[in-house]
Design a protein around this motif. Structure first.
Motif, short mmCIF file in Angstrom:
data_model
loop_
_atom_site.label_atom_id
_atom_site.label_comp_id
_atom_site.label_asym_id
_atom_site.label_seq_id
_atom_site.Cartn_x
_atom_site.Cartn_y
_atom_site.Cartn_z
N GLN A 54 0.53 -1.20 0.05
CA GLN A 54 -0.02 0.00 -0.04
C GLN A 54 1.01 1.30 0.06
O GLN A 54 0.52 2.47 -0.29
CB GLN A 54 -0.74 -0.01 1.23
CG GLN A 54 -2.05 -1.04 0.90
CD GLN A 54 -2.73 -1.23 2.58
OE1 GLN A 54 -2.84 -0.18 3.19
NE2 GLN A 54 -3.66 -2.09 2.64
N HIS A 55 2.26 1.15 0.32
CA HIS A 55 3.08 2.38 0.27
C HIS A 55 4.50 1.85 0.57
O HIS A 55 4.78 0.68 1.37
CB HIS A 55 2.68 3.31 1.66
CG HIS A 55 3.69 4.21 2.23
ND1 HIS A 55 3.75 5.48 1.19
CD2 HIS A 55 4.41 4.17 3.14
CE1 HIS A 55 4.53 6.17 2.19
NE2 HIS A 55 5.06 5.56 2.85
N VAL A 56 5.35 2.66 0.24
CA VAL A 56 6.72 2.44 0.71
C VAL A 56 7.15 3.85 1.11
O VAL A 56 6.94 4.67 0.47
CB VAL A 56 7.59 1.60 -0.26
CG1 VAL A 56 7.28 0.24 -0.72
CG2 VAL A 56 7.84 2.41 -1.58
N PRO A 58 10.03 7.03 1.95
CA PRO A 58 11.07 7.46 1.16
C PRO A 58 12.27 7.36 2.00
O PRO A 58 12.90 8.61 2.25
CB PRO A 58 10.54 8.90 1.02
CG PRO A 58 9.75 9.12 2.06
CD PRO A 58 8.88 7.81 2.49
N VAL A 59 12.75 5.98 2.38
CA VAL A 59 13.97 6.08 3.21
C VAL A 59 15.02 5.08 2.51
O VAL A 59 14.37 3.99 1.86
CB VAL A 59 13.69 5.54 4.66
CG1 VAL A 59 12.67 6.60 5.32
CG2 VAL A 59 12.93 4.28 4.55
N GLU A 60 16.20 5.17 2.95
CA GLU A 60 17.30 4.31 2.59
C GLU A 60 17.34 3.40 3.66
O GLU A 60 16.54 3.69 4.88
CB GLU A 60 18.55 4.86 2.32
CG GLU A 60 18.49 5.53 1.16
CD GLU A 60 19.61 6.25 0.81
OE1 GLU A 60 20.78 6.11 1.46
OE2 GLU A 60 19.84 6.89 -0.19
N HIS A 61 18.11 2.45 3.84
CA HIS A 61 18.40 1.38 5.18
C HIS A 61 18.87 2.45 5.95
O HIS A 61 19.77 2.99 5.74
CB HIS A 61 19.48 0.32 4.75
CG HIS A 61 18.61 -0.70 3.92
ND1 HIS A 61 17.62 -1.29 4.37
CD2 HIS A 61 18.87 -1.21 2.71
CE1 HIS A 61 17.29 -2.30 3.72
NE2 HIS A 61 17.95 -2.21 2.31
N GLY A 62 18.48 2.15 7.55
CA GLY A 62 19.08 2.77 8.45
C GLY A 62 18.02 2.95 9.58
O GLY A 62 17.20 2.36 9.79
N SER A 63 18.19 4.00 10.41
CA SER A 63 17.28 4.57 11.49
C SER A 63 16.00 5.00 11.11
O SER A 63 16.15 6.45 11.19
CB SER A 63 18.24 5.26 12.34
OG SER A 63 19.41 4.63 12.96
N SER A 67 9.02 2.83 9.59
CA SER A 67 8.85 3.09 7.98
C SER A 67 8.72 1.71 7.27
O SER A 67 8.99 0.89 7.91
CB SER A 67 10.20 3.84 7.40
OG SER A 67 10.42 5.11 7.96
N THR A 68 8.16 1.93 6.08
CA THR A 68 8.19 0.88 5.32
C THR A 68 9.08 0.69 4.15
O THR A 68 9.14 1.42 3.31
CB THR A 68 6.77 0.49 4.85
OG1 THR A 68 5.87 0.36 5.90
CG2 THR A 68 6.60 -0.96 3.90
N HIS A 69 10.25 0.04 4.23
CA HIS A 69 11.45 -0.07 3.31
C HIS A 69 11.18 -0.92 2.26
O HIS A 69 10.32 -1.96 2.03
CB HIS A 69 12.72 -0.59 3.75
CG HIS A 69 13.93 -0.15 3.15
ND1 HIS A 69 14.29 -0.79 2.05
CD2 HIS A 69 14.79 0.75 2.98
CE1 HIS A 69 15.33 -0.43 1.38
NE2 HIS A 69 15.61 0.76 2.36
N ALA A 70 11.37 -0.52 0.74
CA ALA A 70 10.95 -1.07 -0.20
C ALA A 70 11.45 -2.54 -0.34
O ALA A 70 10.63 -3.26 -0.85
CB ALA A 70 11.42 -0.24 -1.66
N ASN A 100 12.23 6.09 -6.29
CA ASN A 100 13.52 5.60 -6.47
C ASN A 100 13.70 4.41 -5.75
O ASN A 100 14.34 3.27 -6.14
CB ASN A 100 14.51 6.64 -6.11
CG ASN A 100 14.63 7.85 -7.04
OD1 ASN A 100 14.34 7.74 -8.28
ND2 ASN A 100 15.11 8.96 -6.63
N GLY A 101 13.42 4.37 -4.43
CA GLY A 101 13.41 2.82 -3.62
C GLY A 101 12.80 2.02 -4.31
O GLY A 101 13.48 0.87 -4.36
N ALA A 102 11.42 2.19 -4.71
CA ALA A 102 10.67 1.08 -5.21
C ALA A 102 11.48 0.42 -6.50
O ALA A 102 11.52 -0.82 -6.66
CB ALA A 102 9.44 1.62 -5.64
N GLU A 103 11.82 1.33 -7.21
CA GLU A 103 12.54 1.00 -8.55
C GLU A 103 13.65 0.16 -8.49
O GLU A 103 13.80 -0.57 -9.32
CB GLU A 103 12.40 2.14 -9.49
CG GLU A 103 11.24 2.70 -10.06
CD GLU A 103 11.20 4.19 -10.44
OE1 GLU A 103 12.14 4.68 -10.52
OE2 GLU A 103 10.16 4.53 -11.12
#
Length: 214
Positions: A54-56, A58-63, A67-70, A100-103
């Motif tokens: 339903q959503h990812v 806008p974050v990279e791996h980390g703290s 969040s919901t990481h792609a 960008n994360g999803a792709e």
């Protein structure tokens, strides 16, 4: 036509809905996907239905607590994700980062927007598809394809003026095969719907009706 069923946070059995969708898709050849809450992606994907997040975030791996990481949704079975749904709006820069994360994880993307102007802006970010969903019609008894057909045709035109390779879906009030046919005739490539399937007494019957014009 692509039919994407968003289960939101409804009190429903996501696995039962997904199993019904998988059966209808297999029997009819229609493309049907189900988007459950993140915690149920794995269980839904196990039914064999095309599964979306339903959503990812806008974050990279980390703290990034909460969040919901792609990568997380991809590894649990999702093949695509909604972004910027009217119930989970994002700033333009965050939509871009989520894309960008999803792709980067190979997820297909649909960016939702309220009107044709926003559709044009979303299309410029290069998602796989955009979806026009007037908030006032979401969850209502009238389909956007019949209550406000101009917004669908205008959205198709707006997206095409930016990038003809980006598909256009419509949502809000889609509930029947007639709604799907109307959306198709207005130029939409797919539809988004939620309560019409998620809260139905017989989700399979609703899904069969939805794909009947296809």
């Amino acid at each position: 036509m692509f039919i994407l069923v968003n289960l939101k946070a409804y009190d429903c059995n996501p696995v039962a809905v997904a199993a019904a969708a998988a059966d209808v898709a297999e029997e009819t050849g229609a493309r049907i996907a189900v988007a459950p809450q993140a915690a149920r992606i794995s269980a839904v994907a196990a039914t064999g239905v095309e599964t979306w997040a339903q959503h990812v975030s806008p974050v990279e791996h980390g703290s990034h607590t909460g969040s919901t990481h792609a990568a997380a949704v991809e590894r649990t079975g999702a093949v695509g994700t909604l972004l910027n749904h009217s119930e989970n709006r994002q700033k333009l820069a965050d939509i871009d980062a989520s894309l960008n994360g999803a792709e980067s994880e190979g997820l297909e993307t649909v960016v939702c927007a309220n009107n044709p102007d926003q559709i044009a802006a979303a299309t410029a970010l290069d998602p796989d598809a955009v979806a026009v969903e007037p908030p006032e019609l979401i969850g209502g008894d009238e389909s956007v394809a019949t209550a406000d057909p101009d917004i669908v045709t205008d959205a198709v035109e707006a997206a095409g003026s930016v990038d003809e390779g980006v598909d256009v879906f419509c949502g809000a009030g889609i509930a029947t095969g007639e709604d799907v046919a109307a959306a198709r005739d207005l130029g939409a490539d797919g539809v988004l719907l939620a309560s019409g399937v998620a809260l139905a007494d017989d989700p399979e019957a609703v899904l069969r009706d939805l794909v009947s014009p296809l």
